[in-house]
Design a protein around this motif. Structure first.
Motif, PDB file in Angstrom:
ATOM      1  N   LEU A   1       0.745  -1.303   0.140  1.00 19.02           N
ATOM      2  CA  LEU A   1       0.181   0.026   0.013  1.00 19.02           C
ATOM      3  C   LEU A   1       0.923   1.215  -0.109  1.00 19.02           C
ATOM      4  O   LEU A   1       0.503   2.206  -0.705  1.00 19.02           O
ATOM      5  CB  LEU A   1      -1.034   0.062   1.204  1.00 19.02           C
ATOM      6  N   LYS A   2       2.113   1.164   0.721  1.00 18.96           N
ATOM      7  CA  LYS A   2       2.991   2.180   0.716  1.00 18.96           C
ATOM      8  C   LYS A   2       3.630   2.753  -0.861  1.00 18.96           C
ATOM      9  O   LYS A   2       3.725   3.655  -1.194  1.00 18.96           O
ATOM     10  CB  LYS A   2       4.067   2.091   1.563  1.00 18.96           C
ATOM     11  N   ARG A   3       3.876   1.681  -1.143  1.00 16.29           N
ATOM     12  CA  ARG A   3       4.475   1.450  -2.660  1.00 16.29           C
ATOM     13  C   ARG A   3       3.310   2.013  -3.640  1.00 16.29           C
ATOM     14  O   ARG A   3       3.571   2.817  -4.541  1.00 16.29           O
ATOM     15  CB  ARG A   3       4.992   0.034  -3.198  1.00 16.29           C
ATOM     16  N   GLN A   4       2.156   1.449  -3.355  1.00 13.16           N
ATOM     17  CA  GLN A   4       0.893   2.155  -4.179  1.00 13.16           C
ATOM     18  C   GLN A   4       1.028   3.597  -4.098  1.00 13.16           C
ATOM     19  O   GLN A   4       0.956   4.281  -5.053  1.00 13.16           O
ATOM     20  CB  GLN A   4      -0.379   1.524  -4.014  1.00 13.16           C
ATOM     21  N   THR A   5       0.925   4.442  -3.094  1.00 14.95           N
ATOM     22  CA  THR A   5       0.979   5.836  -2.665  1.00 14.95           C
ATOM     23  C   THR A   5       2.295   6.165  -3.527  1.00 14.95           C
ATOM     24  O   THR A   5       1.994   7.433  -4.072  1.00 14.95           O
ATOM     25  CB  THR A   5       0.662   6.068  -1.356  1.00 14.95           C
ATOM     26  N   ASP A   6       3.091   5.746  -3.336  1.00 11.20           N
ATOM     27  CA  ASP A   6       4.585   6.325  -3.843  1.00 11.20           C
ATOM     28  C   ASP A   6       4.330   6.353  -5.393  1.00 11.20           C
ATOM     29  O   ASP A   6       4.850   7.563  -5.984  1.00 11.20           O
ATOM     30  CB  ASP A   6       5.796   5.641  -3.527  1.00 11.20           C
ATOM     31  N   ASP A   7       3.899   5.329  -5.845  1.00  8.14           N
ATOM     32  CA  ASP A   7       3.692   5.008  -7.427  1.00  8.14           C
ATOM     33  C   ASP A   7       2.594   6.291  -7.792  1.00  8.14           C
ATOM     34  O   ASP A   7       2.805   6.851  -9.027  1.00  8.14           O
ATOM     35  CB  ASP A   7       3.300   3.716  -7.999  1.00  8.14           C
ATOM     36  N   TRP A   8       1.512   6.190  -7.301  1.00  7.83           N
ATOM     37  CA  TRP A   8       0.769   7.278  -7.461  1.00  7.83           C
ATOM     38  C   TRP A   8       1.066   8.625  -7.745  1.00  7.83           C
ATOM     39  O   TRP A   8       0.931   9.367  -8.470  1.00  7.83           O
ATOM     40  CB  TRP A   8      -0.489   7.086  -6.709  1.00  7.83           C
ATOM     41  N   ASN A   9       1.807   8.821  -6.784  1.00 10.45           N
ATOM     42  CA  ASN A   9       2.246  10.346  -6.384  1.00 10.45           C
ATOM     43  C   ASN A   9       3.357  10.650  -7.311  1.00 10.45           C
ATOM     44  O   ASN A   9       3.642  12.038  -7.515  1.00 10.45           O
ATOM     45  CB  ASN A   9       2.652  10.618  -4.837  1.00 10.45           C
ATOM     46  N   THR A  10       4.012   9.879  -8.034  1.00 13.07           N
ATOM     47  CA  THR A  10       4.784  10.229  -9.082  1.00 13.07           C
ATOM     48  C   THR A  10       4.288   9.925 -10.341  1.00 13.07           C
ATOM     49  O   THR A  10       5.090   9.880 -11.423  1.00 13.07           O
ATOM     50  CB  THR A  10       6.238   9.217  -8.760  1.00 13.07           C
ATOM     51  N   GLY A  11       2.982   9.621 -10.616  1.00 11.73           N
ATOM     52  CA  GLY A  11       2.431   9.585 -11.756  1.00 11.73           C
ATOM     53  C   GLY A  11       2.570   8.165 -12.678  1.00 11.73           C
ATOM     54  O   GLY A  11       2.246   8.059 -13.770  1.00 11.73           O
ATOM     55  N   ARG A  12       3.014   7.049 -11.760  1.00  6.52           N
ATOM     56  CA  ARG A  12       2.947   5.926 -12.553  1.00  6.52           C
ATOM     57  C   ARG A  12       1.812   4.886 -12.133  1.00  6.52           C
ATOM     58  O   ARG A  12       1.801   4.111 -11.382  1.00  6.52           O
ATOM     59  CB  ARG A  12       4.400   5.164 -11.889  1.00  6.52           C
ATOM     60  N   VAL A  13       0.980   5.248 -12.641  1.00 14.66           N
ATOM     61  CA  VAL A  13      -0.512   4.448 -12.744  1.00 14.66           C
ATOM     62  C   VAL A  13      -0.194   2.871 -12.819  1.00 14.66           C
ATOM     63  O   VAL A  13      -0.436   1.974 -12.494  1.00 14.66           O
ATOM     64  CB  VAL A  13      -1.340   4.798 -13.470  1.00 14.66           C
TER      65      VAL A  13
END
Length: 150
Positions: free
Chosen positions: A39-51
């Motif tokens: 879940l932490k990786r998901q937020t990091d990926d989202w917040n860098t625009g990597r859907v």
């Protein structure tokens, strides 16, 4: 000699029973940590625009379900396409934050997560809501098999 026999018998009968719950607790803690890290990786990926990378926590299957106010989406590819359509740029994606309210391991291969999400989007307005995730351990890997976000 009888005392030694009793000690050996006690060790053979009781110690395995005591160690099993400990190993189960260790496995549950490891699984819980894995899900929280995902879940932490998901937020990091989202917040860098990597859907595309955000989606790696989802089950890559036609059986994946995603429920939202827009209805039910079936399948990994359709869910990915919906994300890309609904969040086409960084302004619409904003900054994601998850608050995990509950994480229950129902079985060694099934987990249930309830959380709150917040999207901070200064240009178009913030969004927030709650989600329920069903995680399943498939081929020794935890993945989201059902997401209900509202």
């Amino acid at each position: 000699m009888k005392q030694l026999f009793r000690i050996v018998l006690f060790s053979l009968l009781v110690l395995p029973a005591l160690s099993q719950p400990l190993s189960q607790k260790l496995a549950a803690n490891r699984d819980r940590r894995f899900i929280l890290e995902a879940l932490k990786r998901q937020t990091d990926d989202w917040n860098t625009g990597r859907v595309d990378r955000f989606m790696t926590s989802y089950w890559n299957s036609d059986s994946l379900t995603f429920v939202s106010k827009m209805g039910i989406t079936y399948g990994y590819q359709a869910t990915l396409e919906n994300y890309k359509k609904r969040y086409p740029d960084r302004a619409s994606m904003g900054t994601l934050k998850f608050d995990i309210l509950e994480l229950d391991l129902l079985t060694p291969t099934l987990a249930y997560v309830i959380g709150r999400f917040q999207l901070t989007r200064p240009e178009i307005g913030n969004a927030e809501g709650h989600f329920t995730l069903v995680w399943r351990k498939i081929k020794n890997r935890w993945v989201i098999v059902s997401d209900h976000t509202s």
